[in-house]
Design a protein around this motif. Structure first.
Motif, PDB file in Angstrom:
ATOM      1  N   ILE A   9      -6.825-104.736   0.063  1.00  0.00           N
ATOM      2  CA  ILE A   9      -7.229-104.817  -1.199  1.00  0.00           C
ATOM      3  C   ILE A   9      -8.740-104.615  -1.449  1.00  0.00           C
ATOM      4  O   ILE A   9      -9.706-105.328  -0.536  1.00  0.00           O
ATOM      5  N   THR A  10      -9.315-104.013  -2.257  1.00  0.00           N
ATOM      6  CA  THR A  10     -10.796-103.846  -2.445  1.00  0.00           C
ATOM      7  C   THR A  10     -11.501-104.708  -3.284  1.00  0.00           C
ATOM      8  O   THR A  10     -10.626-105.505  -3.832  1.00  0.00           O
ATOM      9  N   ASP A  11     -12.698-104.809  -3.361  1.00  0.00           N
ATOM     10  CA  ASP A  11     -13.550-105.944  -4.229  1.00  0.00           C
ATOM     11  C   ASP A  11     -12.973-106.183  -5.461  1.00  0.00           C
ATOM     12  O   ASP A  11     -12.797-106.968  -6.151  1.00  0.00           O
ATOM     13  N   ASN A  12     -12.694-104.767  -6.286  1.00  0.00           N
ATOM     14  CA  ASN A  12     -12.250-104.874  -7.667  1.00  0.00           C
ATOM     15  C   ASN A  12     -10.908-104.904  -7.807  1.00  0.00           C
ATOM     16  O   ASN A  12     -10.509-104.485  -9.020  1.00  0.00           O
ATOM     17  N   GLY A  13      -9.943-105.340  -6.869  1.00  0.00           N
ATOM     18  CA  GLY A  13      -8.615-105.272  -6.923  1.00  0.00           C
ATOM     19  C   GLY A  13      -7.660-104.308  -6.833  1.00  0.00           C
ATOM     20  O   GLY A  13      -6.527-104.451  -7.053  1.00  0.00           O
ATOM     21  N   SER A  14      -8.313-103.261  -6.513  1.00  0.00           N
ATOM     22  CA  SER A  14      -7.354-101.801  -6.236  1.00  0.00           C
ATOM     23  C   SER A  14      -6.976-102.228  -4.850  1.00  0.00           C
ATOM     24  O   SER A  14      -7.492-102.885  -3.980  1.00  0.00           O
ATOM     25  N   VAL A  15      -5.962-101.157  -4.595  1.00  0.00           N
ATOM     26  CA  VAL A  15      -5.055-101.463  -3.502  1.00  0.00           C
ATOM     27  C   VAL A  15      -5.087-100.091  -2.484  1.00  0.00           C
ATOM     28  O   VAL A  15      -4.898 -98.933  -3.164  1.00  0.00           O
ATOM     29  N   VAL A  50     -10.689-102.738   4.275  1.00  0.00           N
ATOM     30  CA  VAL A  50     -11.548-102.443   3.303  1.00  0.00           C
ATOM     31  C   VAL A  50     -12.992-103.046   3.399  1.00  0.00           C
ATOM     32  O   VAL A  50     -13.064-104.289   3.849  1.00  0.00           O
ATOM     33  N   SER A  51     -14.023-102.210   3.575  1.00  0.00           N
ATOM     34  CA  SER A  51     -15.426-102.666   3.565  1.00  0.00           C
ATOM     35  C   SER A  51     -15.829-102.937   2.139  1.00  0.00           C
ATOM     36  O   SER A  51     -15.354-102.623   1.196  1.00  0.00           O
ATOM     37  N   LYS A  52     -17.018-103.616   2.156  1.00  0.00           N
ATOM     38  CA  LYS A  52     -17.720-103.801   0.703  1.00  0.00           C
ATOM     39  C   LYS A  52     -18.526-102.604   0.220  1.00  0.00           C
ATOM     40  O   LYS A  52     -18.884-102.544  -0.794  1.00  0.00           O
ATOM     41  N   ALA A  56     -12.778 -97.400   3.291  1.00  0.00           N
ATOM     42  CA  ALA A  56     -11.595 -97.884   3.805  1.00  0.00           C
ATOM     43  C   ALA A  56     -11.619 -97.351   5.401  1.00  0.00           C
ATOM     44  O   ALA A  56     -12.018 -96.198   5.561  1.00  0.00           O
ATOM     45  N   TYR A  57     -11.388 -98.307   6.212  1.00  0.00           N
ATOM     46  CA  TYR A  57     -11.095 -97.766   7.597  1.00  0.00           C
ATOM     47  C   TYR A  57      -9.553 -97.661   7.929  1.00  0.00           C
ATOM     48  O   TYR A  57      -9.152 -98.700   7.806  1.00  0.00           O
ATOM     49  N   TYR A  58      -9.196 -96.744   8.444  1.00  0.00           N
ATOM     50  CA  TYR A  58      -7.927 -96.523   8.677  1.00  0.00           C
ATOM     51  C   TYR A  58      -7.574 -96.229  10.282  1.00  0.00           C
ATOM     52  O   TYR A  58      -8.374 -95.551  10.713  1.00  0.00           O
ATOM     53  N   ALA A  59      -6.517 -96.877  10.695  1.00  0.00           N
ATOM     54  CA  ALA A  59      -6.143 -96.615  12.091  1.00  0.00           C
ATOM     55  C   ALA A  59      -4.629 -96.467  11.986  1.00  0.00           C
ATOM     56  O   ALA A  59      -4.105 -96.340  11.098  1.00  0.00           O
ATOM     57  N   GLY A  60      -3.999 -96.604  13.331  1.00  0.00           N
ATOM     58  CA  GLY A  60      -2.626 -96.652  13.243  1.00  0.00           C
ATOM     59  C   GLY A  60      -1.923 -95.131  13.420  1.00  0.00           C
ATOM     60  O   GLY A  60      -1.108 -94.741  12.992  1.00  0.00           O
ATOM     61  N   CYS A  61      -2.997 -94.305  13.896  1.00  0.00           N
ATOM     62  CA  CYS A  61      -2.433 -93.030  13.859  1.00  0.00           C
ATOM     63  C   CYS A  61      -2.192 -92.476  15.172  1.00  0.00           C
ATOM     64  O   CYS A  61      -2.633 -92.658  16.309  1.00  0.00           O
ATOM     65  N   GLY A  62      -1.025 -91.502  15.119  1.00  0.00           N
ATOM     66  CA  GLY A  62      -0.498 -90.874  16.330  1.00  0.00           C
ATOM     67  C   GLY A  62      -1.425 -89.689  16.893  1.00  0.00           C
ATOM     68  O   GLY A  62      -1.349 -89.326  18.120  1.00  0.00           O
ATOM     69  N   GLN A  94     -19.460-108.152   7.858  1.00  0.00           N
ATOM     70  CA  GLN A  94     -20.267-108.266   6.599  1.00  0.00           C
ATOM     71  C   GLN A  94     -21.214-106.946   6.947  1.00  0.00           C
ATOM     72  O   GLN A  94     -21.646-106.676   5.771  1.00  0.00           O
ATOM     73  N   ASP A  95     -21.744-106.627   8.161  1.00  0.00           N
ATOM     74  CA  ASP A  95     -22.758-105.685   8.229  1.00  0.00           C
ATOM     75  C   ASP A  95     -21.767-104.339   8.214  1.00  0.00           C
ATOM     76  O   ASP A  95     -22.455-103.458   8.504  1.00  0.00           O
ATOM     77  N   ASP A  96     -20.600-104.181   7.964  1.00  0.00           N
ATOM     78  CA  ASP A  96     -19.906-103.259   7.772  1.00  0.00           C
ATOM     79  C   ASP A  96     -19.445-102.245   9.027  1.00  0.00           C
ATOM     80  O   ASP A  96     -18.906-101.217   9.263  1.00  0.00           O
ATOM     81  N   ASP A  97     -19.803-102.995  10.315  1.00  0.00           N
ATOM     82  CA  ASP A  97     -19.346-102.629  11.523  1.00  0.00           C
ATOM     83  C   ASP A  97     -17.823-102.480  11.626  1.00  0.00           C
ATOM     84  O   ASP A  97     -17.226-103.697  11.087  1.00  0.00           O
ATOM     85  N   VAL A  98     -17.266-101.822  12.335  1.00  0.00           N
ATOM     86  CA  VAL A  98     -15.903-101.586  12.557  1.00  0.00           C
ATOM     87  C   VAL A  98     -15.260-102.035  13.879  1.00  0.00           C
ATOM     88  O   VAL A  98     -15.711-101.451  14.807  1.00  0.00           O
ATOM     89  N   TYR A  99     -14.562-102.951  13.955  1.00  0.00           N
ATOM     90  CA  TYR A  99     -13.808-103.164  15.506  1.00  0.00           C
ATOM     91  C   TYR A  99     -12.317-103.189  15.455  1.00  0.00           C
ATOM     92  O   TYR A  99     -11.534-103.533  14.662  1.00  0.00           O
ATOM     93  N   VAL A 100     -11.842-102.530  16.365  1.00  0.00           N
ATOM     94  CA  VAL A 100     -10.302-101.892  16.483  1.00  0.00           C
ATOM     95  C   VAL A 100      -9.997-101.801  18.101  1.00  0.00           C
ATOM     96  O   VAL A 100     -10.801-101.308  18.951  1.00  0.00           O
ATOM     97  N   GLY A 101      -8.803-102.285  18.563  1.00  0.00           N
ATOM     98  CA  GLY A 101      -8.192-101.903  19.666  1.00  0.00           C
ATOM     99  C   GLY A 101      -7.268-100.989  19.762  1.00  0.00           C
ATOM    100  O   GLY A 101      -6.880-100.425  18.837  1.00  0.00           O
ATOM    101  N   SER A 102      -7.131-100.275  20.917  1.00  0.00           N
ATOM    102  CA  SER A 102      -6.090 -99.075  21.154  1.00  0.00           C
ATOM    103  C   SER A 102      -5.124 -99.497  22.184  1.00  0.00           C
ATOM    104  O   SER A 102      -5.323-100.255  23.069  1.00  0.00           O
ATOM    105  N   GLN A 103      -4.237 -98.508  22.274  1.00  0.00           N
ATOM    106  CA  GLN A 103      -3.387 -98.353  23.192  1.00  0.00           C
ATOM    107  C   GLN A 103      -3.819 -98.035  24.473  1.00  0.00           C
ATOM    108  O   GLN A 103      -3.157 -97.812  25.350  1.00  0.00           O
ATOM    109  N   ASP A 104      -5.113 -97.443  24.633  1.00  0.00           N
ATOM    110  CA  ASP A 104      -5.729 -96.899  25.705  1.00  0.00           C
ATOM    111  C   ASP A 104      -6.528 -98.182  26.550  1.00  0.00           C
ATOM    112  O   ASP A 104      -7.291 -98.014  27.814  1.00  0.00           O
ATOM    113  N   ALA A 105      -6.001 -99.368  26.221  1.00  0.00           N
ATOM    114  CA  ALA A 105      -6.693-100.814  26.907  1.00  0.00           C
ATOM    115  C   ALA A 105      -8.229-100.950  26.516  1.00  0.00           C
ATOM    116  O   ALA A 105      -9.032-101.358  27.528  1.00  0.00           O
TER     117      ALA A 105
END
Length: 180
Positions: A9-15, A50-52, A56-62, A94-105
């Protein structure tokens, strides 16, 4: 194809609606798609955070990428190639840095504006736990970040046991690891 993952959900309620291989952006006030499905790589585990800052930051990609998508245009801002599939939901601070883990350990910290790697934590740094067995981990679940700048990253070990890693947000240093 319909939604097959948790929406963001974004800040303005969009999805932001993750669907297999793509994202859609639905304006809540109009209940219509602002932009349709944008293909950002193959995969069966799409996730979005979603960031401010209007991205949008998107993962889950083959295709092993993490993406930043402009919410106004639906266009890719940047992409970052990991060494394996990403199933973990990215978390945006809050600083818009993105943290994500992967199947690569590997657990990644990315600059939210540029997609450049800030640091990475490789699970071979964990060492031996539980009777001298070596643990390797992959990340399937979203991390959490506390108000003190510590990241809690749940992961699975090579022998199927669960682990929780506590990493410092600034440099990715391991503070502790709990093995189930």
């Amino acid at each position: 194809e319909g939604p097959n993952a948790t929406p963001a959900i974004t800040d303005n309620g969009s999805v932001i609606i993750p669907v297999e291989h793509a994202l859609s952006f639905l304006e809540e006030t109009k209940l219509s798609a602002k932009w349709g499905q944008k293909d950002f790589g193959g995969g069966n585990w799409p996730t979005a955070a979603v960031s401010k800052g209007g991205f949008a930051y998107y993962a889950g990609c083959g295709d092993k990428y993490v993406y930043s998508v402009n919410l106004t245009t639906g266009k890719k801002q940047w992409s970052y190639l990991t060494k394996n599939h990403t199933r973990s939901v990215p978390v945006v601070c809050q600083d818009d840095d993105v943290y994500v883990g992967s199947q690569d350990a590997i657990f990644y910290a990315l600059d939210g504006a540029t997609g450049k790697l800030k640091w990475k934590y490789t699970n071979d740094q964990i060492g031996a736990f539980g009777g001298g067995r070596q643990f390797y981990a992959d990340y399937d679940h979203a991390p959490a970040i506390d108000e003190h700048g510590r990241i809690y990253a749940p992961c699975n070990s090579i022998n199927g046991r669960g682990m929780l890693l506590a990493l410092e947000k600034a440099k990715g240093e391991l503070k502790w690891a709990y093995v189930d």
